[in-house]
Motif scaffolding. Structure first.
Motif, short mmCIF file in Angstrom:
data_model
loop_
_atom_site.label_atom_id
_atom_site.label_comp_id
_atom_site.label_asym_id
_atom_site.label_seq_id
_atom_site.Cartn_x
_atom_site.Cartn_y
_atom_site.Cartn_z
N ALA A 64 0.82 -1.23 0.00
CA ALA A 64 0.00 0.00 0.00
C ALA A 64 0.85 1.27 0.00
CB ALA A 64 -0.96 -0.02 1.18
N PRO A 65 1.95 1.35 0.79
CA PRO A 65 2.77 2.57 0.76
C PRO A 65 3.43 2.84 -0.60
CG PRO A 65 3.24 1.28 2.73
CD PRO A 65 2.40 0.43 1.85
N TYR A 66 3.49 1.83 -1.44
CA TYR A 66 4.06 2.00 -2.79
C TYR A 66 3.02 2.51 -3.78
CZ TYR A 66 8.15 -0.65 -1.17
OH TYR A 66 9.27 -1.07 -0.48
N GLY A 67 1.79 2.71 -3.30
CA GLY A 67 0.73 3.21 -4.17
C GLY A 67 0.16 2.16 -5.10
N MET A 68 0.33 0.89 -4.73
CA MET A 68 -0.14 -0.19 -5.59
C MET A 68 -1.51 -0.68 -5.16
SD MET A 68 3.43 -2.35 -5.94
CE MET A 68 2.62 -3.63 -6.91
N GLY A 69 -2.35 -0.96 -6.15
CA GLY A 69 -3.67 -1.50 -5.87
C GLY A 69 -3.58 -2.90 -5.29
N GLY A 70 -4.61 -3.30 -4.55
CA GLY A 70 -4.58 -4.59 -3.88
C GLY A 70 -4.83 -5.76 -4.81
N TYR A 71 -4.26 -6.91 -4.47
CA TYR A 71 -4.49 -8.16 -5.19
C TYR A 71 -5.68 -8.89 -4.59
CZ TYR A 71 0.18 -7.76 -7.27
OH TYR A 71 1.28 -7.34 -7.97
N ASP A 72 -6.43 -9.62 -5.44
CA ASP A 72 -7.34 -10.61 -4.90
C ASP A 72 -6.59 -11.95 -4.90
OD1 ASP A 72 -7.34 -11.50 -7.55
OD2 ASP A 72 -9.41 -10.90 -7.95
N VAL A 73 -7.25 -13.02 -4.45
CA VAL A 73 -6.54 -14.30 -4.32
C VAL A 73 -6.01 -14.77 -5.66
CG1 VAL A 73 -6.84 -16.75 -3.79
CG2 VAL A 73 -7.73 -15.03 -2.22
N ASP A 74 -6.83 -14.73 -6.70
CA ASP A 74 -6.38 -15.22 -8.01
C ASP A 74 -5.25 -14.37 -8.56
OD1 ASP A 74 -8.17 -17.33 -8.04
OD2 ASP A 74 -9.72 -16.19 -9.08
N GLY A 75 -5.33 -13.05 -8.39
CA GLY A 75 -4.27 -12.17 -8.86
C GLY A 75 -2.97 -12.40 -8.12
N PHE A 76 -3.06 -12.66 -6.82
CA PHE A 76 -1.86 -12.95 -6.04
C PHE A 76 -1.21 -14.24 -6.50
CE2 PHE A 76 0.14 -15.14 -2.47
CZ PHE A 76 1.06 -14.19 -2.06
#
Length: 211
Positions: free
Chosen positions: A28-40
């Motif tokens: 989050a501090p890198y300004g990146m959007g969150g992953y869902d399980v499949d994306g992770f």
């Protein structure tokens, strides 16, 4: 096969939601959007710092991995309190015990926390040996830990089945001459698991059929 070596995180312990949420908090501090399980699962690999570099799109800087690893575990150890054993973990441990087989636990999670957690769930009695990570930082490969675990067990690797949720589990088994079955409930995509050339299952009960 008369001995099973179990993995913990993502295998017996169903913690994928905590892993993904903790990873999202780290990035989050890198300004990146969150992953869902499949994306992770699409970006996950071991060693974990390689996955982090894949997520960032650049090499990690000096000391950055240690900071990120520390932050991940701070978040994970809070979030994991909402997690529990895989749905059929307890019944599968009991089933293999009734079959007369032995079983042990090898994890890349911190040893003292691992021992406390399995005691909390009352499953410690099922294992002839439990080994977790003794180093300060996590994220390396499992092969050398598997060598040491087998040596302490005194079990012939030809009589061993490794059950885990990652490519690293299969590689560790192959490194010592044991067989492996990979479970889809953890951090690795089915595509990557199947690429290992070992059986892939959707339940732990199905996994012990290969033992």
């Amino acid at each position: 096969m008369r001995h099973i070596i179990w993995d913990w995180n993502g295998t017996l312990f169903h913690d994928i939601d905590a892993v993904v949420a903790a990873t999202n908090a780290v990035f989050a501090p890198y300004g990146m959007g969150g992953y869902d399980v499949d994306g992770f699962r699409e970006v996950y690999t071991r060693p974990i710092w390689t996955a982090y570099e894949r997520m960032l799109g650049r090499p990690l800087e000096e000391g950055e991995w240690e900071r990120m690893d520390h932050a991940f575990h701070e978040h994970y150890h809070r979030l994991m309190l909402e997690c529990g054993l895989a749905a059929d973990a307890l019944s599968t441990l009991r089933s293999w015990e009734r079959e007369g087989g032995s079983q042990s636990l090898l994890s890349m999670w911190r040893h003292e926390m691992l021992v406390a957690k399995i005691a909390e769930y009352g499953i410690d009695r099922h294992f002839t040996r439990v080994d977790g990570l003794l180093d300060t930082f996590s994220g390396g490969h499992k092969a050398e830990s598997m060598v040491n675990h087998l040596a302490r067990l005194g079990v012939d690797p030809e009589n061993v089945l490794v059950i885990g949720d990652s490519v690293d589990d299969a590689h560790a088994a192959q490194h010592v001459g044991a067989r492996a079955v990979l479970y889809t409930g953890g951090m690795t995509s089915r595509r990557d698991l199947e690429a290992c050339g070992v059986p892939v299952v959707d339940s732990l009960a199905d996994a012990i059929d290969y033992a």
